[in-house]
Every structure is written in structure tokens, then in C-alpha cells.
Scaffold this active site. Structure first.
Site, short mmCIF file in Angstrom:
data_model
loop_
_atom_site.label_atom_id
_atom_site.label_comp_id
_atom_site.label_asym_id
_atom_site.label_seq_id
_atom_site.Cartn_x
_atom_site.Cartn_y
_atom_site.Cartn_z
N ASN A 1 0.82 -1.20 0.00
CA ASN A 1 0.00 0.00 0.00
C ASN A 1 0.87 1.26 0.00
OD1 ASN A 1 -2.46 1.49 0.10
ND2 ASN A 1 -3.36 -0.14 1.33
N HIS B 1 22.37 1.38 14.12
CA HIS B 1 23.61 2.05 14.51
C HIS B 1 24.22 1.29 15.68
CE1 HIS B 1 23.11 5.67 12.05
NE2 HIS B 1 21.81 5.51 12.28
N GLU C 1 11.61 -9.28 16.82
CA GLU C 1 12.06 -10.67 16.83
C GLU C 1 11.19 -11.48 15.88
OE1 GLU C 1 9.88 -12.40 20.81
OE2 GLU C 1 11.79 -11.37 21.07
N ARG D 1 4.22 -9.11 20.36
CA ARG D 1 4.21 -10.42 20.99
C ARG D 1 3.07 -11.25 20.39
NH1 ARG D 1 8.75 -9.56 22.05
NH2 ARG D 1 9.52 -8.72 24.00
N LYS E 1 -2.19 -14.71 19.51
CA LYS E 1 -2.95 -15.93 19.23
C LYS E 1 -2.38 -16.60 17.98
CE LYS E 1 -6.83 -14.07 16.54
NZ LYS E 1 -8.29 -14.00 16.49
#
Length: 113
Positions: free
Chosen positions: A13, A43, A92, A106, A109
Site C-alpha cells: 500500500n 547504529h 524478533e 508479541r 494468538k
């Protein structure tokens, strides 16, 4: 697009920012919402070495959906079928068929298939 690889049937988009020195790989069928940031540079943390840039790729799997204003940081792999909620900051790896949200993102579900 020297450092960006885009698969088939990908939708990106408007107003996205792809900082691609580390490499960006986008799998087939991915959906990328408004104003998403993909940042492959960091950095150095040492204040005396902040001019040193560290690159690391971002990999977006097949059929991933990244919501508006999400930020994906360097070194992250978003596995197939995952969803990144609007406004999340992903620092992560994201498991396949999961939904992640928040700052930092995080798993909230898993998607039943």
C-alpha cells in the site's frame, strides 16, 4: 530494487518506507499496509561508534499480512501465514500462522487452519 526481492501477487500500500541496505525478501501473496516501515540498518550502541552501521535482512514469508504503520526491524523473519497488527513494532521473529501485536510485538494468538 537492487536489495529487495518481491514475490508474486504481493500488495504494497501507499507511503511505505523500505530501508533496504541489509536486504528485504517478500514472499508470494504478502499484504503490506499503509505506512509500514521495513528497516534493515542499526547504529552501533557504543556512543563513540554510532557512525558504524550494522545491516541485517528482513524476510517476509508467504501470505503474510502486515497492518498499517507497523515497523519491522532488522534481522526479523516473519514466517508464512503470520499477521502483524497495525502499529506493532516487530523486533524478533514471528512464528507461522500467528498474530502478533504491540510494542514490542508479541504473539497474541494462533490462526486455526
Amino acid at each position: 530494487m537492487k536489495n529487495i526481492s518481491v514475490g508474486k501477487n504481493v500488495f504494497i500500500n501507499s507511503c511505505c518506507c523500505f530501508q533496504d541496505q541489509g536486504g528485504i525478501y517478500i514472499g508470494d501473496g504478502a499484504l503490506i499496509g499503509h505506512n509500514v516501515i521495513l528497516a534493515t540498518l542499526n547504529h552501533d550502541l557504543n556512543p563513540n561508534k554510532r557512525d558504524i552501521l550494522h545491516t541485517n535482512s528482513i524476510e517476509i514469508g508467504k501470505n503474510v499480512w502486515i497492518g498499517s504503520r507497523a515497523t519491522i526491524l532488522s534481522g526479523v523473519k516473519i514466517n508464512d501465514g503470520a499477521v502483524v497488527a497495525d502499529g506493532s513494532i516487530v523486533n524478533e521473529d514471528v512464528p507461522s500462522n500467528s498474530v502478533v501485536a504491540g510494542v514490542p510485538a508479541r504473539v497474541i494468538k494462533y490462526i486455526d487452519k
